[in-house]
Design a protein around this motif. Sequence first.
Motif, mmCIF file in Angstrom:
data_model
loop_
_atom_site.group_PDB
_atom_site.id
_atom_site.type_symbol
_atom_site.label_atom_id
_atom_site.label_comp_id
_atom_site.label_asym_id
_atom_site.label_seq_id
_atom_site.Cartn_x
_atom_site.Cartn_y
_atom_site.Cartn_z
ATOM 1 N N SER A 196 -30.250 -14.520 -22.311
ATOM 2 C CA SER A 196 -29.986 -15.541 -21.294
ATOM 3 C C SER A 196 -31.074 -15.542 -20.226
ATOM 4 O O SER A 196 -31.523 -16.611 -19.781
ATOM 5 C CB SER A 196 -28.619 -15.292 -20.648
ATOM 6 O OG SER A 196 -27.596 -15.285 -21.616
ATOM 7 N N TYR A 197 -31.527 -14.350 -19.822
ATOM 8 C CA TYR A 197 -32.558 -14.291 -18.781
ATOM 9 C C TYR A 197 -33.881 -14.878 -19.280
ATOM 10 O O TYR A 197 -34.501 -15.704 -18.600
ATOM 11 C CB TYR A 197 -32.763 -12.844 -18.337
ATOM 12 C CG TYR A 197 -33.885 -12.688 -17.341
ATOM 13 C CD1 TYR A 197 -33.732 -13.092 -16.018
ATOM 14 C CD2 TYR A 197 -35.119 -12.160 -17.726
ATOM 15 C CE1 TYR A 197 -34.772 -12.968 -15.106
ATOM 16 C CE2 TYR A 197 -36.156 -12.032 -16.826
ATOM 17 C CZ TYR A 197 -35.976 -12.437 -15.517
ATOM 18 O OH TYR A 197 -37.011 -12.324 -14.619
ATOM 19 N N PHE A 198 -34.309 -14.471 -20.462
ATOM 20 C CA PHE A 198 -35.576 -15.000 -20.981
ATOM 21 C C PHE A 198 -35.471 -16.501 -21.269
ATOM 22 O O PHE A 198 -36.449 -17.238 -21.096
ATOM 23 C CB PHE A 198 -35.983 -14.241 -22.243
ATOM 24 C CG PHE A 198 -36.469 -12.848 -21.977
ATOM 25 C CD1 PHE A 198 -37.519 -12.621 -21.103
ATOM 26 C CD2 PHE A 198 -35.881 -11.755 -22.590
ATOM 27 C CE1 PHE A 198 -37.974 -11.335 -20.842
ATOM 28 C CE2 PHE A 198 -36.328 -10.471 -22.343
ATOM 29 C CZ PHE A 198 -37.372 -10.255 -21.468
ATOM 30 N N THR A 199 -34.292 -16.972 -21.689
ATOM 31 C CA THR A 199 -34.103 -18.411 -21.892
ATOM 32 C C THR A 199 -34.238 -19.166 -20.577
ATOM 33 O O THR A 199 -34.867 -20.231 -20.516
ATOM 34 C CB THR A 199 -32.727 -18.671 -22.517
ATOM 35 O OG1 THR A 199 -32.656 -18.027 -23.794
ATOM 36 C CG2 THR A 199 -32.494 -20.164 -22.707
ATOM 37 N N MET A 200 -33.664 -18.613 -19.504
ATOM 38 C CA MET A 200 -33.770 -19.256 -18.196
ATOM 39 C C MET A 200 -35.225 -19.309 -17.729
ATOM 40 O O MET A 200 -35.699 -20.343 -17.233
ATOM 41 C CB MET A 200 -32.920 -18.494 -17.180
ATOM 42 C CG MET A 200 -32.956 -19.078 -15.778
ATOM 43 S SD MET A 200 -32.096 -18.052 -14.559
ATOM 44 C CE MET A 200 -33.166 -16.614 -14.519
ATOM 45 N N VAL A 201 -35.958 -18.203 -17.897
ATOM 46 C CA VAL A 201 -37.361 -18.173 -17.467
ATOM 47 C C VAL A 201 -38.191 -19.174 -18.263
ATOM 48 O O VAL A 201 -39.009 -19.924 -17.705
ATOM 49 C CB VAL A 201 -37.925 -16.748 -17.618
ATOM 50 C CG1 VAL A 201 -39.423 -16.738 -17.319
ATOM 51 C CG2 VAL A 201 -37.209 -15.790 -16.679
#
Length: 342
Positions: A196-201
């Motif tokens: 989720s974090y890498f997708t947001m970035v």
Amino acid sequence: MDFAALMSKEISKKRGSSPTNEPAKKYMKRADVEAERKAQYLAEQSALEAQREAKAAQRRQKEEEEAEAAKLREEKKKKFIEELKIRREEQEAEEERARRKRLGLPELVKEESVEVDDDDIPEDELVEKLRAMGQPARLFGEGHRQRLRRFVRLGVVMTQGPIPTSLELVDEKDMKVGTVPKDIEGKKYLFRQLASYFTMVLKEWESALDKEKRDTFASKAAYNAMVSSKENMTPLFRKFEKGDLDEGVLEPIVEIVKAAQERRYVDANDGYLRLSIGKAAWPIGVTMVGIHERSAREKLHESDKGHVMGDEVTRKFLQSIKRCLSFAQVRWPPEDIRQLMG
């Protein structure tokens, strides 16, 4: 009778008679000639157009008849192939049953096949979904029915994003990571947080580049770097999905993400350096004092070695993580300026 009497008699005849037909005109106006020529031309064109339409109608009718005949032939051919395939499968099954009966083996239990409709998913859409899932789009000798059945058996729902994944992404408030849990369920949730974090970035990175997209070399290079990062991080997402990421790589990645979420980008960069090149001492000068290799000498600093040179896939997604850090410190700048990476 004299000449004067004859003339008067003829004149009286002419006056008494009323001629019905007027003599034909010796001359015609140019406008009348043009009008007559135009009318004749239009009549000829109308006749030619009617002939062309008749020929086109005949040609269309012939093509429709040929297409209908070809369709019937194709349907008959498909039906014949299906019947031939069914007969061959039945014959092979009968031979297999006879062989197993002759050898005294138990009979095979027929597997229940997944019933699917060929018209459920179009071919192009089905191929795109299989590619998005990281599965082969087409297998050798596989038809549409088998491909659709394989897709249904997978039963994976892909999350839409820069990198499609089967992991269920969490909200931004739930992305905060801590330490690596020991239990399996905790690790699964950790993988969801990391994805989720890498997708947001990556989403923010792509959106920022779309807003500032220009026809310059620097803009094109930045966009290519973002696209390359998405492609290189796809294997990392697949490892998240399978849960088979090495502990020696998972712990530093969690450390990097945790520092980045707290906007401690210098600490995150230090974690990246430890992960990529390690912290083992670089050999300068004499590294051995004897002529014989000691046993297990190579294991002394094995944990200090970096993973960037392990394989090409690992090297690429670690470099992509570093690029994500570089963008994150621009998108979410730290409160302490000393935490800016150089």
